[in-house]
Enzyme design. Structure first.
Site, PDB file in Angstrom:
ATOM      1  N   HIS A   1     -90.169 -41.967  -4.793  1.00  0.00           N
ATOM      2  CA  HIS A   1     -88.834 -42.563  -4.893  1.00  0.00           C
ATOM      3  C   HIS A   1     -87.796 -41.447  -4.996  1.00  0.00           C
ATOM      4  O   HIS A   1     -87.203 -41.211  -6.062  1.00  0.00           O
ATOM      5  CB  HIS A   1     -88.756 -43.507  -6.093  1.00  0.00           C
TER       6      HIS A   1
ATOM      7  N   ASN B   1     -85.513 -53.963  -0.114  1.00  0.00           N
ATOM      8  CA  ASN B   1     -84.384 -53.799  -1.031  1.00  0.00           C
ATOM      9  C   ASN B   1     -83.124 -54.244  -0.298  1.00  0.00           C
ATOM     10  O   ASN B   1     -82.877 -53.801   0.826  1.00  0.00           O
ATOM     11  CB  ASN B   1     -84.206 -52.338  -1.438  1.00  0.00           C
TER      12      ASN B   1
END
Length: 992
Positions: A639, A817
């Site tokens: 991430h 997302n």
């Protein structure tokens, strides 16, 4: 919808006197024999074809073209629902509902291009004949409104409704209609909503022609309009009505309720100004204006220095002409207001003005239920409908009442539970009034379909049928309310407990359902969670053997590239606070927690040659603490926090990174895979490549990054699939980020689709499509641009057949997302707009977000829930309906615990997600971003996305639940979405 449900129950259980409608033993209420049901529209709102086949300009054409942005989103009725071409589909919808009648209006400027009878437009005659005949073919009665707000601009240039000559102009136009269509039309409405025509159009600036000449123009308009109605009424009955034809006028009226008994007179005065101004001259025994109007305006005019009353007088002949000039009392009703009169009104209104003349205040209490957030004027007050009907019965001798409009707005989407509840409540209230003796003979829902809602443009959706304004054909799709109305018409009875079957929608691939009603239920086994990322919350940037990441380097060497020169050195200090983090998850009742592992905390050298035991201990402690309380850990392998050492070697632009990443992933699977059963390889490759590398060698480095990232992901997937899944039994996939890109106009549909393919398709198409590889539009556009720019080969690196096969199918689910939406267009202005070569120059579009869209603290994040719905449907349709995990969704807020905007956003985005599930999308999980405030990359600690607020000034980094945390807790606990839930923050958060 709890408050609406209570209102419904109150209405239904109220005792009544007088005649009683039929009820069966279950309490169902039967409508009287002969009662009729229909729907309504208006020409400018649905027809489109604004300058087609000889139609000339009307006042709404002029306003929308010369002052477009007085209308929401600068919308126009140029195309609207395209009913000029879609009339057969419109009639098909009427048949689907089982309507008795359809009320529509005729466009004066379409029928009479000069505004006068010297030229009749044959194309318009054909259109209206075709519509009428198509309806009659299926026994649907056409009811025609002669004038519904769309005056020819040529007449407005002569003064419009303030010119007394309009009486003759309107009579001549009406005569043409009776002659052309009167053999098949037996019910006519002369003028729709005279108050809105006169006050909003001439005295205010909220309708065309937007004159804003208050205290004078509205009263002259009112007189001319009433005389016009009367002349046409008498002409029709003298010359055209034949056997049984009826004609009348349509009023609009709220119910005006006194704030207390001390304000009874004020409430009655307002009702006389609003409704009585038009109804009293026609329906009262004496005719003429209401006495209170004559008295107030005369006195005010004298005090203001006018030589005569600003209210024009009727002659005795005009009073007689107007009195009785309607065969029925046409009533449009939507809502109610409270009225008061006290000293606070002194000087409140400009003088002279309509509101200064009536001298009363009006408002709607904030605790009244709204129909739809954008429609601020429409509160759900069904008891006001009953009171208004009884007032008409008592004051005007119980005339036959035609309810010619009633309804409420929603947003985009088919699950319009608030509208279903509204109709149940208002119909029940109407039936109560009928029980008490009111002679209501028909009911008309507004509207058959979504349409151009005047100054609200296409934001407010009143339709039983949703209209897709992004397709040329303006596709119509029935909402839940359409099924409700269909059943009402089929049975001729009101069942306030009826919930249409259409809202129990089985998703074949998962055998799960979404239930409707006032509260929407999530599918069985649906999962809720929250997410964070290592660098954003852990802190301890150089503790216990952790080495430097790219974010450590940038925040220390170029600190003020981050807002406020913030760093993630401490962040939320989750490295030391993980038990509190798990306690928060327990307080919320979450099913899972999605967090990421810091590559540099596990592998300080970036490679498997050295595993940092302190880092392993931290993640073991976190995972075990979660499992202790039956919370599923879901782990993101990468991430955004690449080891700085690898970045010095080229990072994601070095092809070797595929092996470096897969080696790291293998270590993670080995260490934690016995307890972690859901893995996300890489979070948001687009942001890594475009935002991280796209500025290095623009138009080249971002595509190299994309290829390497897809190969790295695929290698990690196959390692897990072949070596670890057989013994660990988990699932693995990738997380993509996507905006929804909406075409600005129909001309921009291709441009928007190109943007979607570059944005989402660049990463989704290689994995989820049947063919694999880059999207075709990317290959073609980048190759062509590269050749023009003098490159010897395309800047988009090839994927070999072996690489295509390696990548294709490498995700067990579609992780997405989503935060917001943009509008996209492509025209000549794009040329030279972007640097060349570059990613955006390759796409060849311009995107933006209108200022009118709701903003959040993050400048890039507008609140656009319908974009979420469209994106989820796009994933379903383009990629074979994969299992979807919504892995991030949320918004930033200001500091503080009362984050009402986030509460609203979660409700509306979850509702949009449920709408997509109802359409068949296989959505399995929803993840709120974020569990707590954190380091938001270049925005530092300025943007607060957490449902828990973190005090970054305290050494402990204290976490406190926001209002949104209480909302999310209730949703997770109940597995239901209640759009009207009032969040209770008085019940302390407690970890179960």
């Amino acid at each position: 919808m709890l408050r609406v449900t209570v209102l419904i129950l109150l209405v239904i259980t109220t005792s009544t006197s007088g005649r009683t409608l039929k009820r069966d033993s279950s309490g169902l209420r039967q409508f009287p024999d002969g009662f009729r049901f229909g729907t309504a529209t208006a020409s400018y709102q649905v027809e489109g074809a604004w300058n087609v086949d000889g139609k000339t300009e009307n006042i709404w054409d002029r306003l929308s073209h010369t002052k477009p942005c007085v209308i929401n989103n600068c919308d126009t009725g140029d195309v609207a629902d395209n009913s000029y071409y879609n009339y057969k589909r419109d009639v098909e919808m009427m048949r689907e509902l089982g309507l008795d009648f359809y009320r529509f209006s005729i466009s004066w400027s379409r029928l009479l291009p000069t505004s006068f009878p010297d030229s009749i437009n044959d194309k318009a005659v054909d259109y209206y004949n075709n519509l009428i005949n198509e309806m009659l073919k299926y026994n649907i009665e056409p009811m025609v409104t002669i004038y519904h707000w769309d005056l020819p601009q040529k007449l407005q240039d002569l003064g419009g409704w303030t010119n007394p000559n309009i009486v003759d102009w309107f009579s001549d136009y009406s005569r043409i209609l009776f002659t052309l269509f009167g053999d098949r039309v037996g019910t006519w409405f002369t003028i729709n909503e005279p108050r809105e025509v006169c006050y909003q159009g001439y005295a205010a600036s909220s309708k065309a022609p937007n004159l804003n000449i208050t205290g004078y123009a509205e009263y002259h308009c009112a007189k001319n309009l009433l005389v016009s109605n009367a002349k046409v009424y008498h002409m029709y009955h003298d010359e055209f009505s034949g056997k049984g034809g009826k004609i009348g006028i349509v009023f609009s009226s709220r119910w005006l309720e006194p704030e207390s008994k001390d304000h009874n007179e004020a409430a009655n005065d307002v009702l006389q100004f609003e409704l009585g101004q038009y109804a009293h001259p026609i329906f009262s025994e004496n005719g003429d204006w209401p006495q209170v109007m004559k008295d107030y305006i005369s006195a005010k005019s004298a005090a203001q220095g006018f030589y005569r009353s600003r209210l024009p007088q009727f002659t005795a002949e005009e009073v007689a002409l107007i009195k009785g000039s309607s065969d029925f009392f046409g009533l449009n009703h939507y809502t109610t207001s409270l009225v008061y009169r006290n000293e606070s009104l002194d000087g409140l209104y400009s003088s002279p003005s309509y509101y200064d003349d009536m001298n009363a205040g009006q408002y709607q209490p904030s605790n009244w239920v709204g129909s739809y957030p954008g429609t601020t004027w429409l509160k759900v007050v069904p008891w006001g409908f009953r009171k208004l009907l009884n007032k008409i019965r008592e004051e005007y001798g119980n005339p036959p009442v035609y309810i010619t409009e009633n309804g409420c707005a929603t947003g985009v989407g088919l699950m319009d539970d608030n509208r279903v509840a509204y109709y149940k409540a208002y119909l029940a209230s109407m039936m109560d009034a009928m029980d008490e003796g009111c002679d209501v003979q028909l009911y008309t829902a507004w509207s058959l379909m979504d349409n151009f809602e005047w100054y609200f443009g296409y934001d407010d959706r009143f339709g039983f049928y949703e209209v897709d304004y992004n397709v040329e054909g303006r596709t119509r799709t029935p909402r839940k309310s359409a099924y409700f109305y269909k059943e009402l018409l089929r049975t001729r009875r009101l069942d306030s407990n009826y919930d249409p079957d259409t809202v129990i929608i089985t998703v074949a691939s998962t055998n799960r359902a979404v239930s409707g009603g006032n509260v929407r239920t999530f599918p069985k086994d649906f999962l809720f969670g929250a997410a964070t990322a290592a660098y954003q919350i852990e802190g301890a940037w150089n503790e216990d053997g952790k080495s430097e990441s790219i974010w450590d380097r940038i925040s220390h060497t170029i600190p003020c590239i981050v807002k406020n020169c913030d760093t993630g050195d401490i962040a939320a200090n989750s490295y030391h606070n993980y038990k509190r983090d798990v306690e928060m998850i327990r307080e919320l009742g979450l099913d899972f927690y999605r967090f990421s592992i810091a590559w540099t905390r596990i592998l300080p050298t970036s490679f498997p040659d050295k595993i940092n035991q302190a880092g392993v201990n931290y993640y073991n402690n976190l995972i075990n603490e979660l499992l202790k309380y039956n919370i599923t850990p879901m782990v993101t392998v990468y991430h955004f926090d690449l080891p700085r050492r690898l970045e010095d070697l080229g990072g994601w632009t070095n092809p070797n990174i595929a092996d470096w990443f897969s080696d790291y992933a293998r270590v993670i699977f080995e260490l934690f895979g016995d307890r972690v059963k859901t893995w996300f390889t890489i979070n948001e490759p687009r942001e890594i490549c475009i935002q991280g590398y796209g500025l290095q060698v623009a138009g080249t480095s971002e595509y190299i990054c994309s290829k390497n990232m897809l190969l790295a992901h695929a290698k990690a997937y196959h390692i897990y699939n072949k070596e670890y899944r057989p013994k660990q039994g988990g699932t693995i996939g990738i997380v993509l980020n996507a905006f929804w890109h909406e075409p600005e106009t129909e001309k921009d549909i291709e441009a928007a689709e190109d943007m979607r393919q570059f944005d989402l398709g660049q990463y989704a198409h290689p994995i989820f499509s049947e063919t694999g590889g880059w999207p075709q539009v990317m290959k073609e556009r980048i190759a062509a641009k590269s050749a023009e720019q003098g490159f010897f080969r395309s800047r988009l690196p090839d994927l070999s057949p072996q690489e295509v096969e390696l990548i294709r199918g490498t995700s067990d689910f579609f992780g997405i997302n989503h935060y917001t939406t943009t509008l996209v267009y492509r025209n000549d202005s794009v040329q030279g707009y972007h640097n060349s070569p570059s990613y955006y120059d390759d796409v060849g579009i311009i995107s933006y977000q209108p200022e009118t869209w709701e903003s959040t603290r993050a400048s890039w994040l507008k609140v656009v829930p319908w974009g979420f719905y469209k994106l989820l449907n796009k994933i379903r349709d383009d990629y074979g309906n994969p299992a979807v995990y919504v892995t991030e969704n949320g918004c930033s807020s200001e500091l503080g615990l009362l984050d009402d905007q986030r509460v609203s956003l979660y409700k509306n985005y979850l509702s949009a997600m449920l709408d997509s599930i109802a359409k068949g999308s296989n959505i399995r999980a929803y993840t709120a971003w974020s569990l707590m405030d954190n380091f938001e990359w270049h925005m530092g600690y300025h943007d607060n996305f957490g449902i828990y607020e973190v005090d970054f000034e305290s050494p402990e980094r204290t976490r406190t639940p926001r209002k949104s945390a209480y909302l999310y807790r209730e949703i997770v606990k109940s597995r239901r979405l209640n759009m009207d839930l009032k969040v209770d923050m008085t019940v302390p958060m407690k970890a179960d």
